[in-house]
Write a protein that holds these residues in place. Structure first.
Motif, PDB file in Angstrom:
ATOM      1  N   GLU A  76       0.835  -1.213   0.000  1.00 27.03           N
ATOM      2  CA  GLU A  76       0.000   0.000   0.000  1.00 27.03           C
ATOM      3  C   GLU A  76       0.866   1.257   0.000  1.00 27.03           C
ATOM      4  N   ALA A  77       1.911   1.260   0.817  1.00 31.02           N
ATOM      5  CA  ALA A  77       2.796   2.431   0.908  1.00 31.02           C
ATOM      6  C   ALA A  77       3.504   2.684  -0.420  1.00 31.02           C
ATOM      7  N   PHE A  78       4.000   1.625  -1.062  1.00 36.59           N
ATOM      8  CA  PHE A  78       4.687   1.790  -2.341  1.00 36.59           C
ATOM      9  C   PHE A  78       3.713   2.257  -3.425  1.00 36.59           C
ATOM     10  N   ARG A  79       2.498   1.746  -3.408  1.00 34.24           N
ATOM     11  CA  ARG A  79       1.511   2.182  -4.396  1.00 34.24           C
ATOM     12  C   ARG A  79       1.144   3.641  -4.199  1.00 34.24           C
ATOM     13  N   GLU A  80       1.016   4.083  -2.954  1.00 32.45           N
ATOM     14  CA  GLU A  80       0.713   5.493  -2.677  1.00 32.45           C
ATOM     15  C   GLU A  80       1.782   6.413  -3.244  1.00 32.45           C
ATOM     16  N   LYS A  81       3.044   5.980  -3.146  1.00 28.57           N
ATOM     17  CA  LYS A  81       4.155   6.796  -3.636  1.00 28.57           C
ATOM     18  C   LYS A  81       4.475   6.532  -5.106  1.00 28.57           C
ATOM     19  N   ARG A  82       3.711   5.647  -5.717  1.00 22.23           N
ATOM     20  CA  ARG A  82       3.935   5.263  -7.119  1.00 22.23           C
ATOM     21  C   ARG A  82       5.364   4.740  -7.345  1.00 22.23           C
ATOM     22  N   ASP A  83       5.833   3.965  -6.370  1.00 20.86           N
ATOM     23  CA  ASP A  83       7.163   3.352  -6.421  1.00 20.86           C
ATOM     24  C   ASP A  83       6.998   1.960  -7.034  1.00 20.86           C
ATOM     25  N   ARG A  84       7.212   1.873  -8.344  1.00 20.27           N
ATOM     26  CA  ARG A  84       6.974   0.603  -9.043  1.00 20.27           C
ATOM     27  C   ARG A  84       7.960  -0.486  -8.632  1.00 20.27           C
ATOM     28  N   ARG A  85       9.210  -0.100  -8.376  1.00 20.34           N
ATOM     29  CA  ARG A  85      10.181  -1.105  -7.955  1.00 20.34           C
ATOM     30  C   ARG A  85       9.773  -1.708  -6.614  1.00 20.34           C
ATOM     31  N   GLY A  86       9.423  -0.843  -5.655  1.00 20.46           N
ATOM     32  CA  GLY A  86       8.992  -1.320  -4.342  1.00 20.46           C
ATOM     33  C   GLY A  86       7.734  -2.165  -4.441  1.00 20.46           C
ATOM     34  N   GLU A  87       6.806  -1.736  -5.288  1.00 23.30           N
ATOM     35  CA  GLU A  87       5.571  -2.490  -5.490  1.00 23.30           C
ATOM     36  C   GLU A  87       5.865  -3.869  -6.069  1.00 23.30           C
ATOM     37  N   ALA A  88       6.706  -3.916  -7.096  1.00 22.04           N
ATOM     38  CA  ALA A  88       7.031  -5.193  -7.733  1.00 22.04           C
ATOM     39  C   ALA A  88       7.758  -6.130  -6.774  1.00 22.04           C
ATOM     40  N   LEU A  89       8.717  -5.601  -6.035  1.00 23.51           N
ATOM     41  CA  LEU A  89       9.465  -6.413  -5.077  1.00 23.51           C
ATOM     42  C   LEU A  89       8.541  -6.965  -3.996  1.00 23.51           C
ATOM     43  N   THR A  90       7.661  -6.117  -3.490  1.00 24.21           N
ATOM     44  CA  THR A  90       6.736  -6.548  -2.443  1.00 24.21           C
ATOM     45  C   THR A  90       5.779  -7.614  -2.954  1.00 24.21           C
ATOM     46  N   LEU A  91       5.290  -7.446  -4.162  1.00 29.30           N
ATOM     47  CA  LEU A  91       4.400  -8.463  -4.749  1.00 29.30           C
ATOM     48  C   LEU A  91       5.130  -9.799  -4.893  1.00 29.30           C
ATOM     49  N   GLN A  92       6.414  -9.761  -5.212  1.00 32.74           N
ATOM     50  CA  GLN A  92       7.180 -11.002  -5.308  1.00 32.74           C
ATOM     51  C   GLN A  92       7.333 -11.650  -3.934  1.00 32.74           C
ATOM     52  N   LYS A  93       7.521 -10.854  -2.908  1.00 32.11           N
ATOM     53  CA  LYS A  93       7.623 -11.409  -1.557  1.00 32.11           C
ATOM     54  C   LYS A  93       6.289 -12.024  -1.133  1.00 32.11           C
ATOM     55  N   ILE A  94       5.190 -11.362  -1.450  1.00 31.12           N
ATOM     56  CA  ILE A  94       3.864 -11.899  -1.149  1.00 31.12           C
ATOM     57  C   ILE A  94       3.646 -13.195  -1.925  1.00 31.12           C
ATOM     58  N   GLY A  95       4.037 -13.206  -3.186  1.00 26.41           N
ATOM     59  CA  GLY A  95       3.924 -14.418  -3.995  1.00 26.41           C
ATOM     60  C   GLY A  95       4.728 -15.567  -3.409  1.00 26.41           C
ATOM     61  N   GLY A  96       5.901 -15.261  -2.893  1.00 21.23           N
ATOM     62  CA  GLY A  96       6.732 -16.296  -2.268  1.00 21.23           C
ATOM     63  C   GLY A  96       6.092 -16.874  -1.025  1.00 21.23           C
ATOM     64  N   ILE A  97       5.458 -16.021  -0.244  1.00 27.59           N
ATOM     65  CA  ILE A  97       4.765 -16.511   0.968  1.00 27.59           C
ATOM     66  C   ILE A  97       3.608 -17.419   0.561  1.00 27.59           C
ATOM     67  N   PHE A  98       2.810 -16.963  -0.401  1.00 29.73           N
ATOM     68  CA  PHE A  98       1.691 -17.790  -0.852  1.00 29.73           C
ATOM     69  C   PHE A  98       2.188 -19.125  -1.395  1.00 29.73           C
ATOM     70  N   GLU A  99       3.291 -19.106  -2.113  1.00 26.86           N
ATOM     71  CA  GLU A  99       3.852 -20.357  -2.654  1.00 26.86           C
ATOM     72  C   GLU A  99       4.251 -21.296  -1.515  1.00 26.86           C
TER      73      GLU A  99
END
Length: 144
Positions: A76-99
């Protein structure tokens, strides 16, 4: 090999010390302790990188349920700041947890969202893109 096994005891100690230092720097707020599953509100708002680090500490200790809320707040914080790198990295971490939790459909969606967060013009993110593609392929293979 499980991702958690790649971390040595000294590395976990360093991460734990980092968490303690963060607590002191933030005025001793209890929201940075390893206990609660949902981060509590504080008088100081943590930025995306700080939330990401706290989630990482939980993840290396195999506290996946505790890591996820921090990663979601970081997203949410990265999306608010429009930080695409932070958003992408965080989504990968979330994906890893789900995996790791066996939630392969959710994992696939998170890795796919990570790719969508990065545009073709983001040349500095090629390593992050490559990782997202690799993990997408691994999860897709596991899905059958």
């Amino acid at each position: 090999m499980d991702r958690g096994e790649a971390y040595t005891t000294p590395m976990i100690r360093v991460l734990s010390i980092t968490l303690i230092v963060a607590a002191v720097v933030l005025g001793g707020e209890s929201h940075v302790t390893a206990g609660p599953a949902h981060p509590a509100a504080s008088s100081r708002t943590l930025d995306g990188n700080e939330l990401l680090r706290i989630g990482d500490i939980h993840e290396v200790q195999n506290h996946l349920q505790e890591a996820l809320p921090y990663y979601q707040r970081a997203l949410e914080a990265f999306r608010e700041k429009r930080d695409r790198r932070g958003e992408a990295l965080t989504l990968q971490k979330i994906g890893g947890i789900f995996e790791r939790q066996g939630k392969l459909e959710e994992s696939f969606a998170a890795f796919n969202d990570s790719l969508q967060a990065m545009s073709v013009r983001d040349r500095g993110l090629s390593g992050l893109k490559g990782n997202a593609l690799l993990r997408l392929g691994q999860v897709a293979e596991a899905l059958g």
